[in-house]
Design a protein around this motif. Structure first.
Motif, short mmCIF file in Angstrom:
data_model
loop_
_atom_site.label_atom_id
_atom_site.label_comp_id
_atom_site.label_asym_id
_atom_site.label_seq_id
_atom_site.Cartn_x
_atom_site.Cartn_y
_atom_site.Cartn_z
N PHE A 164 8.89 -14.26 -9.87
CA PHE A 164 9.48 -13.91 -10.76
C PHE A 164 8.60 -14.98 -11.96
N GLU A 167 5.31 -14.22 -12.22
CA GLU A 167 4.70 -12.52 -12.53
C GLU A 167 4.93 -12.21 -13.60
N ARG A 168 6.21 -13.48 -13.90
CA ARG A 168 7.13 -12.86 -15.10
C ARG A 168 7.46 -12.81 -16.38
N THR A 169 6.73 -14.91 -15.78
CA THR A 169 7.33 -15.89 -16.90
C THR A 169 6.06 -16.20 -18.02
#
Length: 293
Positions: A164, A167-169
């Motif tokens: 996470f 890939e997502r921050t």
């Protein structure tokens, strides 16, 4: 006696747990390799030695300083990561624009030096590390040691948090951008060499953390990294070189497959992961979650 797929339920659950434990270490180790290769394009063959170093740092903290498992779970990965930062700063940084083979040979040489040094100091026999969580869960089907259950849960949680984060921050986007377009990232005032150094440190720190978690389960030995690294590279190839989620899925999945193979096909259990790798490369050369470059 209750059976499941032709074997006793207790034996099936026991091998399933063993597979998940091995898969936990496969996933954590391959995750670190995927981060280093996916973001830095470095084939880090020293990963196994850094895993071994994490276990030895935890053992040394307890043996010489009386520092137990839980503080070592934080301190040892930081120490191993600091070693990785020094390695990146002094050696690997010079090879980013070179062929992958040069970094592979360098890290392979470093792993041999580290393993040889620890064998010279401690010998080839393993040393025990005390179990930090005693007891277990007594189910009708099997007894589940608490520490092993904790390792599985902690490894999965850490893998998901790492995925996470990258890939997502915003931090993860900076890390990816720093490797894909460093000139553009510099215009935003971001120190690209520092980002690359911290990326390598993160991957190495995951190897060190794996070593600490493995110490109470396996004996702390100079050979523990070399026994694991070949399998972990196979896991990374199956999941897809540089694919973070591929490393996690392949790590846990292949650990379970290997564990169950020891129950149903013990004569091929030692090679089942490599058979899967061959089939995967024949069908999908970039791995299950990999993409063509």
């Amino acid at each position: 006696m209750d059976t499941l797929f032709g074997v006793p339920v207790a034996a099936f659950i026991g091998q399933l747990v063993i597979g998940l434990i091995n898969g936990s270490f496969y996933a954590l180790m391959s995750l670190g390799l995927a981060i280093i290769f996916g973001l830095l394009q470095i084939v880090n063959f020293a990963h196994g030695a850094q895993y071994m170093l994490g276990a030895f740092v935890a053992w040394g903290l307890l043996e010489y300083l009386g520092i137990g498992y839980w503080p070592a779970l934080l301190l040892a990965p930081l120490i191993v990561a600091a070693f990785g930062l020094l390695l990146e700063r002094t050696m690997l940084r010079r090879l980013y624009k070179s062929n992958h083979v040069y970094a592979l040979l360098l890290t392979f040489g470093i792993s041999l030096i580290m393993e040889g040094a620890f064998r010279l100091k401690f010998g080839a026999t393993g040393m025990p590390y005390p179990n930090p969580i005693s007891g277990g869960i007594d189910t009708p089907a099997a007894f589940l040691p608490l520490y092993r259950v904790w390792v599985i849960a902690a490894s999965f949680t850490l893998c998901m948090v790492t995925w996470f984060t990258i890939e997502r921050t915003k931090l993860g986007s900076y890390l990816r951008a720093a490797t894909e377009n460093p000139s553009l990232v510099r215009t935003f005032g971001i120190n690209v060499p520092r980002m690359l150094m911290l990326t390598y440190g993160l991957g190495v720190g995951l190897a060190g953390l794996s070593g600490v978690m493995a110490a109470p389960i396996y004996q702390v030995s100079p050979l523990m990294g070399s026994h694991l690294i070949i399998v972990v590279f196979a896991v990374v190839v199956i999941g897809g070189m540089g694919s973070i989620i591929g490393s996690v899925v392949a790590g846990f999945g292949l650990g379970v497959l290997e564990g169950l193979a020891k129950l149903y096909l013990p004569e091929v259990a030692g090679i089942v992961i490599f058979v899967v790798m061959i089939v995967t490369l024949a069908v999908k050369p970039n791995g299950l979650f990999g993409s063509a470059h």
